[in-house]
Design an enzyme around this catalytic site. Sequence first.
Site, PDB file in Angstrom:
ATOM      1  N   ASP A  38       0.824  -1.206   0.000  1.00 18.90           N
ATOM      2  CA  ASP A  38       0.000   0.000   0.000  1.00 18.90           C
ATOM      3  C   ASP A  38       0.862   1.262   0.000  1.00 18.90           C
ATOM      4  O   ASP A  38       1.973   1.257   0.542  1.00 18.90           O
ATOM      5  CB  ASP A  38      -0.914  -0.020   1.241  1.00 18.90           C
ATOM      6  CG  ASP A  38      -2.086   0.943   1.103  1.00 18.90           C
ATOM      7  OD1 ASP A  38      -2.342   1.427  -0.024  1.00 18.90           O
ATOM      8  OD2 ASP A  38      -2.744   1.206   2.122  1.00 18.90           O
ATOM      9  N   ASN A  86     -10.989  -2.240  -5.601  1.00 15.18           N
ATOM     10  CA  ASN A  86     -10.163  -1.298  -6.372  1.00 15.18           C
ATOM     11  C   ASN A  86     -10.747  -0.968  -7.751  1.00 15.18           C
ATOM     12  O   ASN A  86     -10.297  -0.011  -8.396  1.00 15.18           O
ATOM     13  CB  ASN A  86      -8.727  -1.820  -6.526  1.00 15.18           C
ATOM     14  CG  ASN A  86      -7.900  -1.742  -5.252  1.00 15.18           C
ATOM     15  OD1 ASN A  86      -7.028  -2.575  -4.988  1.00 15.18           O
ATOM     16  ND2 ASN A  86      -8.164  -0.734  -4.425  1.00 15.18           N
TER      17      ASN A  86
END
Length: 261
Positions: A38, A86
């Site tokens: 991330d 996502n």
Amino acid sequence: MIIDQEKLEEYYAKPPEDVSLRDVDLSRVPRHVSIIMDGNGRWAQARGLSRPEGHVAGVDSLREAVTTSVRLGVDVLSCYAFSTENWKRPQSEVDLLMHLFATTLVRELPLFHQENVRLRFFGDLSALPKETFDVFQQGLDETADHTGMTFVLAVNYGSRAEIARAAREVAQEVERGSLRADDVDEGLLASRLYTEGLPDPDLLIRTSGELRLSNYLLWQLAYTEFYVTDLYWPDFDRWEYLRAVRAFQSRRRRFGGVEAK
Ligand code: IPE
Ligand code: IPE
Ligand code: MG
């Protein structure tokens, strides 16, 4: 997994002040390391770059994480690259990521051959663009006979979707009469997850400081040790990996019992 001591020492030459290879016990390296990669966007933003440039930089970290895992003798490395959530991102970013997955895999296949790494995926690949799907399939086919580390990329992966899919499969079998409801236990359910046949992660690393799972491996992380670093993913390197392993080795895993295991 067998460790090539000479290669490992060369790989970890020139340590920074706070960590070196001597800080970890090579006989107790986690078998399965899993990473939530991330912070590509924030890394780029902090440098005045675009989000795509952050993702491109993240690829270098991923390659290093694969090599580090091989050098340390990790059996399984799994990395969260794209979640079922996502897809909510701007279409241009989704398109770029899908293209990046395909081009990166094509470029890195020689590394997998050289290091005897077997490729695997978590997630529903059927929803991916054809270019990405075809390259992933090629990667699976070409590395199927490799006997070294297993490298898993989680793409279009969501833990809730994974568990729902497993439950649906089991329900269909009960409906067909090939399975009895009484036979449904933890082992059976686990055998219907993407992680089938793999050990649960021993160590979960998340970069960029977020203290959440973001729908990742909810079932499999039941007794996993967590290591969260503030570094953004493109800044994650072999040394931070070593710090994570050192932290892992300092924990006492109890698995609900009283003795450290
Ligand atoms: C991780 O970086 C990569 C993917 C989720 C594809 P992000 O893109 O989430 O970066 P941040 O969290 O916005 O900084
Ligand atoms: C988790 O990161 C998913 C991946 C790393 C692929 P996100 O950036 O999507 O997670 P949230 O939205 O911050 O929870
Ligand atoms: Mg993020």
